[in-house]
Structure formats: C-alpha cells, structure tokens
Design a protein around this motif. Structure first.
Motif, PDB file in Angstrom:
ATOM      1  N   THR A 167       0.821  -1.210   0.000  1.00 48.32           N
ATOM      2  CA  THR A 167       0.000   0.000   0.000  1.00 48.32           C
ATOM      3  C   THR A 167       0.856   1.262   0.000  1.00 48.32           C
ATOM      4  O   THR A 167       0.319   2.367  -0.133  1.00 48.32           O
ATOM      5  N   ALA A 168       2.180   1.127   0.134  1.00 49.62           N
ATOM      6  CA  ALA A 168       3.066   2.287   0.098  1.00 49.62           C
ATOM      7  C   ALA A 168       3.013   2.934  -1.279  1.00 49.62           C
ATOM      8  O   ALA A 168       2.804   2.269  -2.295  1.00 49.62           O
ATOM      9  N   ALA A 169       3.230   4.234  -1.313  1.00 46.99           N
ATOM     10  CA  ALA A 169       3.184   4.970  -2.574  1.00 46.99           C
ATOM     11  C   ALA A 169       4.258   4.505  -3.540  1.00 46.99           C
ATOM     12  O   ALA A 169       4.126   4.675  -4.752  1.00 46.99           O
ATOM     13  N   MET A 170       5.317   3.896  -3.031  1.00 45.50           N
ATOM     14  CA  MET A 170       6.403   3.450  -3.906  1.00 45.50           C
ATOM     15  C   MET A 170       5.933   2.399  -4.900  1.00 45.50           C
ATOM     16  O   MET A 170       6.404   2.362  -6.040  1.00 45.50           O
ATOM     17  N   ASP A 171       5.028   1.529  -4.487  1.00 47.15           N
ATOM     18  CA  ASP A 171       4.540   0.484  -5.396  1.00 47.15           C
ATOM     19  C   ASP A 171       3.915   1.112  -6.637  1.00 47.15           C
ATOM     20  O   ASP A 171       4.260   0.760  -7.775  1.00 47.15           O
ATOM     21  N   GLN A 172       3.012   2.050  -6.434  1.00 56.35           N
ATOM     22  CA  GLN A 172       2.376   2.722  -7.570  1.00 56.35           C
ATOM     23  C   GLN A 172       3.370   3.573  -8.333  1.00 56.35           C
ATOM     24  O   GLN A 172       3.302   3.674  -9.558  1.00 56.35           O
ATOM     25  N   GLY A 173       4.313   4.183  -7.615  1.00 56.57           N
ATOM     26  CA  GLY A 173       5.294   5.034  -8.277  1.00 56.57           C
ATOM     27  C   GLY A 173       6.188   4.256  -9.213  1.00 56.57           C
ATOM     28  O   GLY A 173       6.441   4.674 -10.354  1.00 56.57           O
ATOM     29  N   THR A 200       5.544   1.357 -10.640  1.00 59.95           N
ATOM     30  CA  THR A 200       4.737   0.887 -11.775  1.00 59.95           C
ATOM     31  C   THR A 200       4.466   2.014 -12.753  1.00 59.95           C
ATOM     32  O   THR A 200       4.577   1.835 -13.978  1.00 59.95           O
ATOM     33  N   ARG A 201       4.135   3.180 -12.245  1.00 63.92           N
ATOM     34  CA  ARG A 201       3.846   4.326 -13.110  1.00 63.92           C
ATOM     35  C   ARG A 201       5.069   4.723 -13.931  1.00 63.92           C
ATOM     36  O   ARG A 201       4.971   4.967 -15.142  1.00 63.92           O
ATOM     37  N   PHE A 205       8.166   4.594 -19.029  1.00 63.30           N
ATOM     38  CA  PHE A 205       9.338   4.259 -19.848  1.00 63.30           C
ATOM     39  C   PHE A 205       8.926   3.406 -21.037  1.00 63.30           C
ATOM     40  O   PHE A 205       9.390   3.633 -22.169  1.00 63.30           O
ATOM     41  N   VAL A 206       8.068   2.408 -20.801  1.00 56.25           N
ATOM     42  CA  VAL A 206       7.585   1.552 -21.887  1.00 56.25           C
ATOM     43  C   VAL A 206       6.904   2.393 -22.957  1.00 56.25           C
ATOM     44  O   VAL A 206       7.129   2.202 -24.165  1.00 56.25           O
ATOM     45  N   ALA A 207       6.074   3.338 -22.520  1.00 55.17           N
ATOM     46  CA  ALA A 207       5.358   4.196 -23.464  1.00 55.17           C
ATOM     47  C   ALA A 207       6.329   4.993 -24.324  1.00 55.17           C
ATOM     48  O   ALA A 207       6.195   5.046 -25.559  1.00 55.17           O
ATOM     49  N   ASP A 208       7.320   5.609 -23.695  1.00 59.67           N
ATOM     50  CA  ASP A 208       8.297   6.407 -24.433  1.00 59.67           C
ATOM     51  C   ASP A 208       9.140   5.534 -25.358  1.00 59.67           C
ATOM     52  O   ASP A 208       9.392   5.891 -26.520  1.00 59.67           O
ATOM     53  N   PHE A 209       9.555   4.380 -24.863  1.00 53.41           N
ATOM     54  CA  PHE A 209      10.451   3.514 -25.630  1.00 53.41           C
ATOM     55  C   PHE A 209       9.750   2.899 -26.844  1.00 53.41           C
ATOM     56  O   PHE A 209      10.348   2.761 -27.914  1.00 53.41           O
ATOM     57  N   LEU A 210       8.475   2.540 -26.681  1.00 55.82           N
ATOM     58  CA  LEU A 210       7.731   1.904 -27.775  1.00 55.82           C
ATOM     59  C   LEU A 210       6.880   2.881 -28.570  1.00 55.82           C
ATOM     60  O   LEU A 210       6.233   2.474 -29.538  1.00 55.82           O
ATOM     61  N   GLY A 211       6.875   4.142 -28.183  1.00 56.04           N
ATOM     62  CA  GLY A 211       6.083   5.128 -28.901  1.00 56.04           C
ATOM     63  C   GLY A 211       4.592   4.934 -28.731  1.00 56.04           C
ATOM     64  O   GLY A 211       3.821   5.099 -29.680  1.00 56.04           O
ATOM     65  N   LEU A 212       4.171   4.607 -27.507  1.00 53.94           N
ATOM     66  CA  LEU A 212       2.761   4.375 -27.204  1.00 53.94           C
ATOM     67  C   LEU A 212       2.274   5.415 -26.214  1.00 53.94           C
ATOM     68  O   LEU A 212       3.077   6.080 -25.549  1.00 53.94           O
ATOM     69  N   ASP A 213       0.952   5.536 -26.092  1.00 51.36           N
ATOM     70  CA  ASP A 213       0.454   6.354 -24.992  1.00 51.36           C
ATOM     71  C   ASP A 213       0.422   5.500 -23.729  1.00 51.36           C
ATOM     72  O   ASP A 213       0.661   4.284 -23.777  1.00 51.36           O
ATOM     73  N   PHE A 214       0.137   6.131 -22.603  1.00 51.18           N
ATOM     74  CA  PHE A 214       0.246   5.430 -21.330  1.00 51.18           C
ATOM     75  C   PHE A 214      -0.689   4.229 -21.249  1.00 51.18           C
ATOM     76  O   PHE A 214      -0.302   3.150 -20.779  1.00 51.18           O
ATOM     77  N   GLN A 215      -1.928   4.375 -21.719  1.00 50.08           N
ATOM     78  CA  GLN A 215      -2.886   3.278 -21.658  1.00 50.08           C
ATOM     79  C   GLN A 215      -2.464   2.123 -22.557  1.00 50.08           C
ATOM     80  O   GLN A 215      -2.559   0.949 -22.183  1.00 50.08           O
ATOM     81  N   ARG A 248       2.043  -4.157 -21.695  1.00 49.16           N
ATOM     82  CA  ARG A 248       2.816  -4.763 -20.606  1.00 49.16           C
ATOM     83  C   ARG A 248       2.034  -5.902 -19.959  1.00 49.16           C
ATOM     84  O   ARG A 248       2.592  -6.964 -19.671  1.00 49.16           O
ATOM     85  N   ILE A 249       0.758  -5.714 -19.739  1.00 50.48           N
ATOM     86  CA  ILE A 249      -0.079  -6.766 -19.153  1.00 50.48           C
ATOM     87  C   ILE A 249      -0.100  -7.997 -20.051  1.00 50.48           C
ATOM     88  O   ILE A 249      -0.066  -9.131 -19.579  1.00 50.48           O
ATOM     89  N   GLN A 250      -0.110  -7.775 -21.350  1.00 52.45           N
ATOM     90  CA  GLN A 250      -0.162  -8.882 -22.307  1.00 52.45           C
ATOM     91  C   GLN A 250       1.145  -9.678 -22.328  1.00 52.45           C
ATOM     92  O   GLN A 250       1.136 -10.908 -22.415  1.00 52.45           O
ATOM     93  N   ARG A 251       2.275  -8.983 -22.251  1.00 55.17           N
ATOM     94  CA  ARG A 251       3.567  -9.646 -22.471  1.00 55.17           C
ATOM     95  C   ARG A 251       4.307 -10.034 -21.202  1.00 55.17           C
ATOM     96  O   ARG A 251       5.092 -10.985 -21.215  1.00 55.17           O
ATOM     97  N   LEU A 252       4.071  -9.334 -20.119  1.00 53.50           N
ATOM     98  CA  LEU A 252       4.841  -9.569 -18.907  1.00 53.50           C
ATOM     99  C   LEU A 252       4.719 -10.985 -18.337  1.00 53.50           C
ATOM    100  O   LEU A 252       5.699 -11.502 -17.785  1.00 53.50           O
ATOM    101  N   PRO A 253       3.568 -11.646 -18.454  1.00 51.56           N
ATOM    102  CA  PRO A 253       3.504 -13.011 -17.903  1.00 51.56           C
ATOM    103  C   PRO A 253       4.528 -13.981 -18.486  1.00 51.56           C
ATOM    104  O   PRO A 253       4.810 -15.008 -17.872  1.00 51.56           O
ATOM    105  N   PHE A 254       5.075 -13.661 -19.647  1.00 52.32           N
ATOM    106  CA  PHE A 254       6.024 -14.558 -20.296  1.00 52.32           C
ATOM    107  C   PHE A 254       7.478 -14.277 -19.889  1.00 52.32           C
ATOM    108  O   PHE A 254       8.396 -14.947 -20.371  1.00 52.32           O
TER     109      PHE A 254
END
Length: 228
Positions: A18-24, A26-27, A32-42, A48-54
């Motif tokens: 529940t600490a703010a660091m967890d959300q920070g 992740t955010r 970084f993923v958005a900037d690196f892949l040229g995507l918006d945040f959503q 990330r949700i689609q690929r991270l399980p692998f």
C-alpha cells in the motif's frame, strides 16, 4: 522444517504494497515503456499486461522483444533518487528483523542502487548478509532457478534450510518448484488482485502459506518449528 536462513524479497515485502512506492515504480515503468515503444500510457499499460507473464521482469521483456540496450536509462527512469520520498519510515521493522535471530539475505529483481536506497532508508541494510539484485543475476532474476540457487550458494545454506518470502505468487511458486518452502506476503487490500507476473504461476509442490505482512514472519517460523 529446520529453518536456518531467511531469503527476503524487497519491494512490497519489507514494506507494505500500500506504500506509494509500489504505484510510483509501476507508473514510471509504464511511462518508460510508453516512451520507448512510442505508445500512450494506456496502450503501454495494456501491452505490458499482455507480455509480462512470459518474462520475469519488464526489463527482460523489453530487452528480449524490443532490443533495449540502455539498461542504465531504464533504471534511472524507474528508480530515480527521489523515489525514496514514496516510503514512510518504519521504526518497528528493525527490531522485528533482529528478533528473528537468523541470517537473512535479499533477493530482488530491482537494481542494487534501489535495494540499497530502500534498505538504508528503512535502517536495516546492515541486517542482511548479502543483496542479490537483477544485475548480479545477469538481468534474469526470479523466477529463474539460477537466481534462487545463486542466493542460496552465496549464503552458505541450502534450500531445505531456507524459507523464502515474496509478494508475487509467480516468484514464490518458482521457489517451491525447486523443492523449497515459500511464503506469499499479500496485504489484505491486495487479496484477490492478480498481478500480471502471476498469470502463468507454476503448480505448487508444497502448501504455500499466505500472510498479510512481514510482521507475521515470527508466527510462520513458530508454526513451521512446531511441525518438526
């Protein structure tokens, strides 16, 4: 089970999810993923949700599928020095860990700079015999077997003597798949919440204990000792 050594995850384990660091974290990671892949945040969130399980980590996914090579840029973006402002002091943590009276080791998928920053802030860095971070594990940490084995070998204890505590079921399952005993730390507010990393959890080989915070570790150790 004769426990002689404790292996701890760091984030959301030594401090609550529940600490703010967890959300920070992740955010900033998704940013970084958005900037690196040229995507918006959503879009980055969904990808990330689609690929991270692998993969074990977001970093491994970006390195493997998208050719990320500037690892320092990733760490600097996700773990800036000011991240420590997202944590609250916990004066009770040091006495708790000292009361366990067992050698303790950190195994984290975060970089060493982050681990040291958090442990120093919590005033417990000197209580751990070693820190095994994602860099020391060649950027392939939990749930890869080599990550657990390296931490155990360095500590001088084997898996039968070591209990592992983590907040991700994928990682506790990974340890138990090797024949060890793991404990899942899950804050009550997170109960029922499925993290992307947990989507491909492996079958358990031992009954897996679940506790709400690190403050229940003494009860876990007492329970396991009573079973001997």
């Amino acid at each position: 089970m004769n426990i002689k050594h404790l292996l701890f995850d760091l984030d959301n384990t030594l401090y609550p999810s529940t600490a703010a660091m967890d959300q920070g974290i992740t955010r900033r990671m998704i940013g970084f993923v958005a900037d690196f892949l040229g995507l918006d945040f959503q879009q980055a969130t969904e990808r990330r949700i689609q690929r991270l399980p692998f993969y074990g980590t977001t970093l491994e996914w970006l390195k493997t599928e998208h050719g990320l090579t500037d690892i320092e840029a990733y760490f600097n973006a996700v773990h800036p020095p000011e991240e420590i402002d997202e944590l609250n002091p916990d004066p009770n943590l040091r006495p708790l860990l000292q009361s366990l009276e067992l050698p303790m080791t950190i195994l984290t998928n975060a970089p060493l700079c982050h681990a040291q920053r958090v442990l120093e802030f919590l005033n417990v860095v000197d209580l751990f015999t070693s820190i095994h971070d994602i860099q020391s594990n060649g950027f392939k940490g939990k749930p890869y077997p080599e990550a657990y084995h390296k931490a155990l070998t360095t500590s001088g204890f084997d898996i039968a003597e070591t209990i592992f505590f983590d907040d991700h079921k994928k990682y506790t399952d990974g340890y138990q798949a090797l024949g060890g005993q793991a404990v899942l730390i899950q804050h009550p507010e997170q109960a029922g919440h499925k993290h992307p990393l947990d989507s491909l959890s492996s079958p358990e080989r031992l009954p897996q204990l679940v506790i709400p915070s690190v403050y229940q570790v003494p009860q876990v150790l007492a329970q396991l000792a009573a079973q001997n």
